[in-house]
Scaffold this motif. Structure first.
Motif, PDB file in Angstrom:
ATOM      1  N   GLU A   4       0.833  -1.205   0.000  1.00  0.00           N
ATOM      2  CA  GLU A   4       0.000   0.000   0.000  1.00  0.00           C
ATOM      3  C   GLU A   4       0.871   1.259   0.000  1.00  0.00           C
ATOM      4  O   GLU A   4       0.574   2.237  -0.690  1.00  0.00           O
ATOM      5  N   ILE A   5       1.958   1.235   0.789  1.00  0.00           N
ATOM      6  CA  ILE A   5       2.869   2.384   0.839  1.00  0.00           C
ATOM      7  C   ILE A   5       3.546   2.580  -0.512  1.00  0.00           C
ATOM      8  O   ILE A   5       3.658   3.705  -1.010  1.00  0.00           O
ATOM      9  N   ASP A   6       3.996   1.478  -1.131  1.00  0.00           N
ATOM     10  CA  ASP A   6       4.620   1.565  -2.451  1.00  0.00           C
ATOM     11  C   ASP A   6       3.662   2.159  -3.474  1.00  0.00           C
ATOM     12  O   ASP A   6       4.062   2.995  -4.302  1.00  0.00           O
ATOM     13  N   ARG A   7       2.399   1.723  -3.416  1.00  0.00           N
ATOM     14  CA  ARG A   7       1.400   2.281  -4.349  1.00  0.00           C
ATOM     15  C   ARG A   7       1.158   3.758  -4.067  1.00  0.00           C
ATOM     16  O   ARG A   7       0.967   4.565  -4.987  1.00  0.00           O
ATOM     17  N   GLY A   8       1.181   4.105  -2.770  1.00  0.00           N
ATOM     18  CA  GLY A   8       1.003   5.512  -2.396  1.00  0.00           C
ATOM     19  C   GLY A   8       2.132   6.379  -2.925  1.00  0.00           C
ATOM     20  O   GLY A   8       1.908   7.490  -3.416  1.00  0.00           O
ATOM     21  N   ILE A   9       3.363   5.871  -2.833  1.00  0.00           N
ATOM     22  CA  ILE A   9       4.531   6.612  -3.354  1.00  0.00           C
ATOM     23  C   ILE A   9       4.407   6.785  -4.863  1.00  0.00           C
ATOM     24  O   ILE A   9       4.626   7.884  -5.395  1.00  0.00           O
ATOM     25  N   GLU A  10       4.059   5.712  -5.536  1.00  0.00           N
ATOM     26  CA  GLU A  10       3.928   5.770  -7.001  1.00  0.00           C
ATOM     27  C   GLU A  10       2.871   6.781  -7.416  1.00  0.00           C
ATOM     28  O   GLU A  10       3.090   7.593  -8.327  1.00  0.00           O
ATOM     29  N   ALA A  11       1.736   6.752  -6.716  1.00  0.00           N
ATOM     30  CA  ALA A  11       0.646   7.677  -7.050  1.00  0.00           C
ATOM     31  C   ALA A  11       1.046   9.120  -6.746  1.00  0.00           C
ATOM     32  O   ALA A  11       0.794  10.027  -7.551  1.00  0.00           O
ATOM     33  N   GLY A  12       1.683   9.333  -5.596  1.00  0.00           N
ATOM     34  CA  GLY A  12       2.081  10.685  -5.212  1.00  0.00           C
ATOM     35  C   GLY A  12       3.099  11.280  -6.167  1.00  0.00           C
ATOM     36  O   GLY A  12       2.985  12.444  -6.569  1.00  0.00           O
ATOM     37  N   GLU A  13       4.099  10.489  -6.538  1.00  0.00           N
ATOM     38  CA  GLU A  13       5.122  10.981  -7.472  1.00  0.00           C
ATOM     39  C   GLU A  13       4.516  11.299  -8.831  1.00  0.00           C
ATOM     40  O   GLU A  13       4.906  12.275  -9.479  1.00  0.00           O
ATOM     41  N   ARG A  14       3.553  10.499  -9.240  1.00  0.00           N
ATOM     42  CA  ARG A  14       2.898  10.741 -10.537  1.00  0.00           C
ATOM     43  C   ARG A  14       2.095  12.030 -10.511  1.00  0.00           C
ATOM     44  O   ARG A  14       2.124  12.815 -11.453  1.00  0.00           O
ATOM     45  N   VAL A  15       1.399  12.257  -9.400  1.00  0.00           N
ATOM     46  CA  VAL A  15       0.599  13.486  -9.269  1.00  0.00           C
ATOM     47  C   VAL A  15       1.498  14.721  -9.361  1.00  0.00           C
ATOM     48  O   VAL A  15       1.194  15.679 -10.082  1.00  0.00           O
ATOM     49  N   LEU A  16       2.604  14.707  -8.623  1.00  0.00           N
ATOM     50  CA  LEU A  16       3.505  15.866  -8.622  1.00  0.00           C
ATOM     51  C   LEU A  16       4.150  16.085  -9.991  1.00  0.00           C
ATOM     52  O   LEU A  16       4.429  17.228 -10.384  1.00  0.00           O
ATOM     53  N   LYS A  17       4.390  15.008 -10.710  1.00  0.00           N
ATOM     54  CA  LYS A  17       4.998  15.126 -12.033  1.00  0.00           C
ATOM     55  C   LYS A  17       4.003  15.637 -13.065  1.00  0.00           C
ATOM     56  O   LYS A  17       4.322  16.512 -13.885  1.00  0.00           O
ATOM     57  N   GLU A  18       2.794  15.104 -13.028  1.00  0.00           N
ATOM     58  CA  GLU A  18       1.803  15.431 -14.067  1.00  0.00           C
ATOM     59  C   GLU A  18       0.949  16.649 -13.724  1.00  0.00           C
ATOM     60  O   GLU A  18       0.433  17.311 -14.626  1.00  0.00           O
ATOM     61  N   TYR A  19       0.827  16.940 -12.407  1.00  0.00           N
ATOM     62  CA  TYR A  19       0.009  18.085 -11.984  1.00  0.00           C
ATOM     63  C   TYR A  19       0.774  18.920 -10.949  1.00  0.00           C
ATOM     64  O   TYR A  19       0.363  19.019  -9.789  1.00  0.00           O
ATOM     65  N   PRO A  20       1.904  19.512 -11.345  1.00  0.00           N
ATOM     66  CA  PRO A  20       2.747  20.230 -10.371  1.00  0.00           C
ATOM     67  C   PRO A  20       2.060  21.419  -9.713  1.00  0.00           C
ATOM     68  O   PRO A  20       2.442  21.837  -8.622  1.00  0.00           O
ATOM     69  N   PHE A  34       6.253  11.217   4.449  1.00  0.00           N
ATOM     70  CA  PHE A  34       5.947  10.186   5.450  1.00  0.00           C
ATOM     71  C   PHE A  34       6.172   8.782   4.882  1.00  0.00           C
ATOM     72  O   PHE A  34       6.749   7.915   5.537  1.00  0.00           O
ATOM     73  N   PHE A  35       5.731   8.568   3.635  1.00  0.00           N
ATOM     74  CA  PHE A  35       5.895   7.256   3.006  1.00  0.00           C
ATOM     75  C   PHE A  35       7.375   6.922   2.802  1.00  0.00           C
ATOM     76  O   PHE A  35       7.807   5.789   3.014  1.00  0.00           O
ATOM     77  N   TYR A  36       8.164   7.900   2.360  1.00  0.00           N
ATOM     78  CA  TYR A  36       9.610   7.681   2.193  1.00  0.00           C
ATOM     79  C   TYR A  36      10.244   7.287   3.531  1.00  0.00           C
ATOM     80  O   TYR A  36      11.121   6.425   3.602  1.00  0.00           O
ATOM     81  N   GLU A  37       9.778   7.947   4.584  1.00  0.00           N
ATOM     82  CA  GLU A  37      10.280   7.658   5.930  1.00  0.00           C
ATOM     83  C   GLU A  37       9.964   6.221   6.314  1.00  0.00           C
ATOM     84  O   GLU A  37      10.808   5.502   6.856  1.00  0.00           O
ATOM     85  N   LYS A  38       8.743   5.796   6.006  1.00  0.00           N
ATOM     86  CA  LYS A  38       8.302   4.441   6.354  1.00  0.00           C
ATOM     87  C   LYS A  38       9.071   3.366   5.592  1.00  0.00           C
ATOM     88  O   LYS A  38       9.212   2.243   6.075  1.00  0.00           O
ATOM     89  N   THR A  39       9.545   3.715   4.389  1.00  0.00           N
ATOM     90  CA  THR A  39      10.298   2.742   3.584  1.00  0.00           C
ATOM     91  C   THR A  39      11.801   2.920   3.763  1.00  0.00           C
ATOM     92  O   THR A  39      12.596   2.405   2.971  1.00  0.00           O
ATOM     93  N   ALA A  40      12.202   3.687   4.789  1.00  0.00           N
ATOM     94  CA  ALA A  40      13.618   3.903   5.126  1.00  0.00           C
ATOM     95  C   ALA A  40      14.392   4.624   4.026  1.00  0.00           C
ATOM     96  O   ALA A  40      15.615   4.522   3.961  1.00  0.00           O
ATOM     97  N   ASN A  41      13.692   5.369   3.180  1.00  0.00           N
ATOM     98  CA  ASN A  41      14.372   6.198   2.180  1.00  0.00           C
ATOM     99  C   ASN A  41      14.509   7.594   2.794  1.00  0.00           C
ATOM    100  O   ASN A  41      13.834   8.548   2.409  1.00  0.00           O
TER     101      ASN A  41
END
Length: 290
Positions: A4-20, A34-41
């Motif tokens: 779920e976190i991975d999907r959230g990251i993918e969706a969030g990055e896409r939103v910022l790229k396509e709808y800045p 928060f998601f990056y933090e949870k995945t230790a990035n």
């Protein structure tokens, strides 16, 4: 949960790229951090927390939370950047690439409706509640990945902007520990001194922590072979210990600092004693006098 976190990251990055310029970018950036933090990035997390704060400040403008507290620090940061830019004038930036060709100027975004403006205002207000934690987290994760300069800059912004928060003195103390870890003892000494002056009577700081700061200075001056400063600090530590309350006197670090300072000041007397040479029993009295 990981998926779920991975999907959230993918969706969030896409939103910022396509709808800045989307009005919900604040929500997306805070969630991504928060998601990056949870995945230790942690490096991406720190950068996104700072991006979130910058976006909030730009949106809130003069109404941004405690923004006036940052004026002096922002001025210093600007002057430092200008100084560095002047020193590096004509030099290519490390790892820099030639600027990419721009196809054409993007059209301006459509003017938001009254409803969208109202929604944006609500999101900015909601984001305000996350600014302090985001600023702290940025410093924490920059420190965690070993980016000391970025960590110190982030912590300094937290200290300046939220100076009345309970944890600020401890974070100010931690700045010196970062310099210490990086073997920058002269900088650590300055920060410890600033800490002692700034929080000399602050109720958020107990006397044990103040003694620890002096003891840290004592140890660093020993490394730097500054005998006169060691003498001064040893006397201050010895004078401070009796003023601690009964519980504080039992603190291991306080006792260690006091004992070391006492021994240091007695060391010359002990050396003079051990240097006495007893030639004969008959001349013992004269040897002691000598």
């Amino acid at each position: 949960e990981a998926n779920e976190i991975d999907r959230g990251i993918e969706a969030g990055e896409r939103v910022l790229k396509e709808y800045p310029a989307a009005i919900f970018d604040l929500k997306v950036k805070y969630a991504l951090a928060f998601f990056y933090e949870k995945t230790a990035n942690f490096e991406k997390s720190a950068a996104m927390y700072e991006d979130f704060i910058a976006t909030y400040d730009a949106a809130a403008g003069a109404k941004a939370i405690n923004i006036d507290n940052l004026k002096d620090l922002l001025k210093k940061e600007k002057e430092q950047k200008e100084k560095e830019a002047k020193a590096n004038k004509g030099k290519p930036a490390k790892g820099s690439k030639p600027p990419a060709k721009v196809a054409g100027k993007a059209p301006p975004p459509p003017k938001p409706t009254a409803e969208k403006l109202k929604e944006r205002e609500a999101q900015v207000k909601e984001a305000e509640g996350h600014v302090a934690d985001s600023q702290f987290n940025a410093g924490l994760w920059w420190e965690g990945v070993g980016k000391s300069e970025k960590a110190i800059a982030a912590y300094n912004r937290y200290i300046a902007r939220f100076k009345d928060k309970e944890d600020v003195p401890k974070i100010a103390y931690n700045l010196a520990l970062i310099y210490e870890k990086d073997k920058k003892l002269a900088d650590a000494l300055k920060v410890f001194e600033t800490f002692l002056v700034t929080y000399s009577k602050d109720k958020r700081v107990n006397d044990v922590l103040r003694m620890e700061a002096r003891y840290k200075q004592f140890l660093h001056h020993r490394t730097l072979k500054n005998g006169s400063e060691m003498d001064k600090l040893a006397k201050e530590i010895i004078a401070a210990y009796p003023k601690l309350n009964a519980e504080e006197k039992k603190n291991d670090r306080a006792m260690a600092a006091f004992a070391h300072a006492r021994f240091y000041l007695l060391e010359p007397m002990w050396k003079a004693y051990t240097d006495i040479k007893f030639n004969k029993l008959a001349t013992l009295k004269n040897d002691l006098i000598a």
